[in-house]
Design an enzyme around this catalytic site. Structure first.
Site, PDB file in Angstrom:
ATOM      1  N   LYS A  50       3.115  17.769  27.571  1.00 25.88           N
ATOM      2  CA  LYS A  50       2.967  18.507  27.059  1.00 25.88           C
ATOM      3  C   LYS A  50       3.166  19.927  26.422  1.00 25.88           C
ATOM      4  O   LYS A  50       2.222  20.665  25.520  1.00 25.88           O
ATOM      5  CB  LYS A  50       3.616  19.678  28.630  1.00 25.88           C
ATOM      6  CG  LYS A  50       3.619  21.498  29.056  1.00 25.88           C
ATOM      7  CD  LYS A  50       3.501  21.734  29.501  1.00 25.88           C
ATOM      8  CE  LYS A  50       6.218  21.806  29.642  1.00 25.88           C
ATOM      9  NZ  LYS A  50       5.666  22.748  28.600  1.00 25.88           N
ATOM     10  N   ASN A  51       4.550  19.219  25.368  1.00 25.32           N
ATOM     11  CA  ASN A  51       4.847  19.723  24.598  1.00 25.32           C
ATOM     12  C   ASN A  51       4.242  19.812  23.058  1.00 25.32           C
ATOM     13  O   ASN A  51       4.635  20.394  22.816  1.00 25.32           O
ATOM     14  CB  ASN A  51       6.892  20.051  24.703  1.00 25.32           C
ATOM     15  CG  ASN A  51       7.155  20.804  25.544  1.00 25.32           C
ATOM     16  OD1 ASN A  51       6.525  21.361  26.095  1.00 25.32           O
ATOM     17  ND2 ASN A  51       8.514  20.394  25.852  1.00 25.32           N
ATOM     18  N   CYS A 107      11.820  34.235  31.750  1.00 23.86           N
ATOM     19  CA  CYS A 107      11.350  33.148  32.341  1.00 23.86           C
ATOM     20  C   CYS A 107      12.348  32.739  33.946  1.00 23.86           C
ATOM     21  O   CYS A 107      13.713  33.381  32.990  1.00 23.86           O
ATOM     22  CB  CYS A 107      10.583  32.416  31.689  1.00 23.86           C
ATOM     23  SG  CYS A 107      11.489  30.775  31.445  1.00 23.86           S
ATOM     24  N   ARG A 134      14.393  34.344  27.724  1.00 15.40           N
ATOM     25  CA  ARG A 134      13.769  34.105  26.843  1.00 15.40           C
ATOM     26  C   ARG A 134      13.388  34.560  24.783  1.00 15.40           C
ATOM     27  O   ARG A 134      12.269  35.331  25.222  1.00 15.40           O
ATOM     28  CB  ARG A 134      12.298  33.289  27.040  1.00 15.40           C
ATOM     29  CG  ARG A 134      11.492  31.998  26.285  1.00 15.40           C
ATOM     30  CD  ARG A 134      12.316  31.275  27.521  1.00 15.40           C
ATOM     31  NE  ARG A 134      11.997  29.525  26.921  1.00 15.40           N
ATOM     32  CZ  ARG A 134      11.366  28.324  27.340  1.00 15.40           C
ATOM     33  NH1 ARG A 134      11.235  28.835  29.486  1.00 15.40           N
ATOM     34  NH2 ARG A 134      11.452  27.192  27.311  1.00 15.40           N
ATOM     35  N   ASP A 138      14.973  19.526  28.818  1.00 14.68           N
ATOM     36  CA  ASP A 138      14.058  19.448  30.458  1.00 14.68           C
ATOM     37  C   ASP A 138      14.698  17.838  30.782  1.00 14.68           C
ATOM     38  O   ASP A 138      14.221  17.841  32.541  1.00 14.68           O
ATOM     39  CB  ASP A 138      13.171  19.081  29.922  1.00 14.68           C
ATOM     40  CG  ASP A 138      12.727  20.153  29.043  1.00 14.68           C
ATOM     41  OD1 ASP A 138      13.280  21.294  29.549  1.00 14.68           O
ATOM     42  OD2 ASP A 138      11.563  20.235  28.188  1.00 14.68           O
ATOM     43  N   ARG A 185       2.576  23.131  36.355  1.00 13.54           N
ATOM     44  CA  ARG A 185       1.987  23.261  34.450  1.00 13.54           C
ATOM     45  C   ARG A 185       2.968  21.499  34.196  1.00 13.54           C
ATOM     46  O   ARG A 185       2.315  22.267  32.607  1.00 13.54           O
ATOM     47  CB  ARG A 185       3.812  24.380  34.844  1.00 13.54           C
ATOM     48  CG  ARG A 185       2.952  25.978  35.346  1.00 13.54           C
ATOM     49  CD  ARG A 185       4.023  26.660  35.058  1.00 13.54           C
ATOM     50  NE  ARG A 185       5.002  26.548  33.045  1.00 13.54           N
ATOM     51  CZ  ARG A 185       5.792  26.069  32.708  1.00 13.54           C
ATOM     52  NH1 ARG A 185       6.836  26.303  33.854  1.00 13.54           N
ATOM     53  NH2 ARG A 185       6.039  25.644  31.774  1.00 13.54           N
TER      54      ARG A 185
HETATM   55  C1  UD1 Z   1      11.190  23.847  23.641  1.00 12.57           C
HETATM   56  C2  UD1 Z   1       9.899  23.065  24.818  1.00 12.57           C
HETATM   57  C3  UD1 Z   1      11.093  23.735  26.894  1.00 12.57           C
HETATM   58  C4  UD1 Z   1      12.350  23.226  25.962  1.00 12.57           C
HETATM   59  C5  UD1 Z   1      12.536  23.881  24.825  1.00 12.57           C
HETATM   60  C6  UD1 Z   1      14.379  23.176  24.269  1.00 12.57           C
HETATM   61  C7  UD1 Z   1       7.567  23.585  24.271  1.00 12.57           C
HETATM   62  C8  UD1 Z   1       6.537  24.612  24.355  1.00 12.57           C
HETATM   63  N1  UD1 Z   1       9.090  23.402  25.554  1.00 12.57           N
HETATM   64  O1  UD1 Z   1      10.916  25.559  24.173  1.00 12.57           O
HETATM   65  O2  UD1 Z   1      10.568  22.495  27.370  1.00 12.57           O
HETATM   66  O3  UD1 Z   1      12.986  23.067  27.181  1.00 12.57           O
HETATM   67  O4  UD1 Z   1      11.941  23.577  24.019  1.00 12.57           O
HETATM   68  O5  UD1 Z   1      14.643  22.040  24.181  1.00 12.57           O
HETATM   69  O6  UD1 Z   1       8.080  23.026  23.368  1.00 12.57           O
HETATM   70  N2  UD1 Z   1      15.951  31.353  21.001  1.00 12.57           N
HETATM   71  C9  UD1 Z   1      16.496  32.306  20.809  1.00 12.57           C
HETATM   72  N3  UD1 Z   1      15.060  33.327  19.981  1.00 12.57           N
HETATM   73  C10 UD1 Z   1      14.250  32.922  19.948  1.00 12.57           C
HETATM   74  C11 UD1 Z   1      13.580  31.766  20.237  1.00 12.57           C
HETATM   75  C12 UD1 Z   1      14.890  30.320  20.982  1.00 12.57           C
HETATM   76  O7  UD1 Z   1      17.663  32.740  20.774  1.00 12.57           O
HETATM   77  O8  UD1 Z   1      13.561  33.305  19.157  1.00 12.57           O
HETATM   78  C13 UD1 Z   1      16.929  30.218  21.731  1.00 12.57           C
HETATM   79  C14 UD1 Z   1      16.718  30.130  23.143  1.00 12.57           C
HETATM   80  O9  UD1 Z   1      16.821  31.286  24.698  1.00 12.57           O
HETATM   81  C15 UD1 Z   1      16.847  29.289  24.167  1.00 12.57           C
HETATM   82  C16 UD1 Z   1      17.288  28.319  22.988  1.00 12.57           C
HETATM   83  O10 UD1 Z   1      17.632  28.878  21.299  1.00 12.57           O
HETATM   84  O11 UD1 Z   1      18.500  29.409  24.530  1.00 12.57           O
HETATM   85  C17 UD1 Z   1      16.483  27.168  22.177  1.00 12.57           C
HETATM   86  O12 UD1 Z   1      15.116  27.353  23.375  1.00 12.57           O
HETATM   87  P1  UD1 Z   1      13.604  26.720  21.819  1.00 12.57           P
HETATM   88  O13 UD1 Z   1      14.296  25.909  21.439  1.00 12.57           O
HETATM   89  O14 UD1 Z   1      12.895  27.379  21.518  1.00 12.57           O
HETATM   90  O15 UD1 Z   1      12.593  26.396  23.668  1.00 12.57           O
HETATM   91  P2  UD1 Z   1      11.393  26.759  23.225  1.00 12.57           P
HETATM   92  O16 UD1 Z   1      10.913  26.160  21.955  1.00 12.57           O
HETATM   93  O17 UD1 Z   1      11.027  27.724  24.389  1.00 12.57           O
END
Ligand code: UD1
Length: 418
Positions: free
Chosen positions: A22-23, A116, A121, A305, A397
């Protein structure tokens, strides 16, 4: 509403190929917006999140459809530059369309993906990356971006997976050279790089913390095979560890699961890692042992995850295991449900202490997030009696036909209308 009935106490025995990640497929679908010709993707999972992503592409003017595990996208008619609120809400990772949309049309209008199940997020890092490439971002009842990305240095305060991918996509569709510093290193970012380079882009460094993109190259159409889903694999291995027996999985690279496999090895499972498969075996009459502290971290650390599924397996073990969740605020929502099944777990903030019990028992439990749902299914297969699992829309999902995968491993599982 459908529910899953899982009868525990039957050891698992079998082999299957894990479906596509998925990712990986989600950012690659967003990347299709940058192509000038049709794209064919194979090994795509059939998931509700994928359906939402295809809906976004269609709303933007692309032709996009899925037949079995193959997806076709023809982006030649793409024209729109806005994503509606309902589409942004139905999938948190819809923010990944921001970079390619902006690069393709010179503007992008989105609403906030919102919080979420895992807690807030934020998208500040995504927006900072867009700004670093010379585009204007205003936040006024939504996100409005303007300008053609023209390269720059993107310094990520955290190695965010989504922000790294958004920056890569924006940079590929823009001009000039972009360097992404403190990039996330997850394997799915490597898959995105391979896909983009296969269409003619120049992206280097995925898998390391510095990624360099030479923008300005036109992307053709092409064909790409999506990598296997390492988190689905971790969930199925957790089910094997919980129920006992032997589970062999193909279609995933064991190196992407190294931290998870190491935990199972330390908990007393036999783990065999080969190029073609990964296999986990556990004698069902020999209890698991508690494992050393499990601290989630960006790749190559222990994946957040996989935290819930691995906790589900270790809930019935000899000894204690301490979990520290460093990535998300609210990622222990499976714990009260495991407690209903007889687990002994206490949480305080980001720490959870699992005191292993001899055996879990079946109960009525509800999934309240995707991986927590996979965890409850894994726990149920090691438990005594029958578990009735609801909240399956969360599971759908990210797991394609979870009950069928488990049945193929010999589990006694069925989905019924409640
Ligand atoms: C992706 C994965 C998800 C996984 C996560 C962490 C996808 C579609 N989803 O989610 O399954 O759990 O990586 O491995 O690939 N953060 C900020 N600001 C931002 C963006 C992120 O503070 O603008 C923080 C988030 O709150 C979190 C951390 O960074 O604490 C990591 O999040 P991130 O790596 O961005 O996760 P996703 O890309 O949303």
């Amino acid at each position: 509403m459908s529910v899953m009935y899982l009868r525990g106490g039957v050891p698992l025995e079998g082999e299957l190929a894990v479906h596509g990640a998925k990712n990986s497929v989600l950012p690659i679908l967003a990347a299709c917006l940058l192509a000038r010709g049709p794209v064919k993707l194979t090994n795509c999972p059939r998931l509700t999140d994928v359906t939402v992503a295809l809906g976004i592409l269609r709303r933007l003017g692309c032709q996009a459809w899925q037949e079995g595990s193959t997806i076709w996208v023809d982006p030649s008619g793409a024209a729109g530059s806005a994503i509606s609120e309902d589409q942004m809400r139905s999938m948190r990772s819809s923010i990944i369309f921001l970079g390619p949309l902006l690069a393709r049309t010179g503007e992008a209008h989105l609403t906030y993906p919102g919080g979420c199940e895992l807690g807030p997020r934020p998208i500040d890092l995504h927006l900072a990356a867009i700004r670093a490439m010379g585009c204007e971002v205003t936040e006024d009842r939504g996100i409005h971006c303007q300008g053609r990305p023209r390269g720059g240095e993107v310094q990520l305060a955290l190695p965010s997976v989504g922000a790294t991918e958004n920056a890569m996509l924006c940079a590929v569709g823009g001009t000039g050279t972009t360097t992404i510093v403190n990039a996330a290193r997850e394997p799915e970012i490597g898959d995105l790089q391979s896909f983009l380079n296969g269409l003619g882009a120049s992206v280097r460094g995925a898998g390391s913390s510095t990624i360099t993109v030479e923008g300005g190259r036109p992307l053709s159409g092409g064909e790409f095979h999506i990598m296997g889903d390492r988190i689905v694999a971790a969930t199925l291995l957790s089910a094997g560890a919980a129920a006992g027996g032997r589970v062999r999985l193909r279609g995933v690279d064991w190196r992407h699961l190294a931290t998870v496999l190491s935990v199972f090895h330390q908990a007393g499972c036999r783990v065999e890692s080969r190029l073609e498969y990964v296999e986990l075996e556990r004698d069902r009459w020999v209890p698991l042992r508690g494992a050393p502290t499990i601290r989630t971290a960006p790749y190559p650390g222990f994946p957040t995850d996989a935290q819930a599924p691995v906790m589900a397996a270790l809930a019935a073990s000899q000894g204690c295991t301490l979990f520290v969740e460093t990535m998300f605020d609210s990622r222990y929502r499976h714990v009260p449900e495991l407690i209903r099944m007889g687990a002994d777990i206490t949480t305080e903030g980001r720490v959870a202490l699992v005191r292993g019990v001899e055996r879990l028992h079946g109960a009525r439990v509800e999934a309240s997030d995707l991986r927590g749902g996979g965890a409850l299914a894994a726990a149920a297969l090691g438990a005594e009696g029958t578990t009735v699992l609801s909240g399956l829309h969360h599971i759908d999902r990210g797991y394609e036909g979870l009950e069928e995968m488990l049945q193929r491993l010999g589990a006694n599982v069925e989905r019924r209308e409640a």
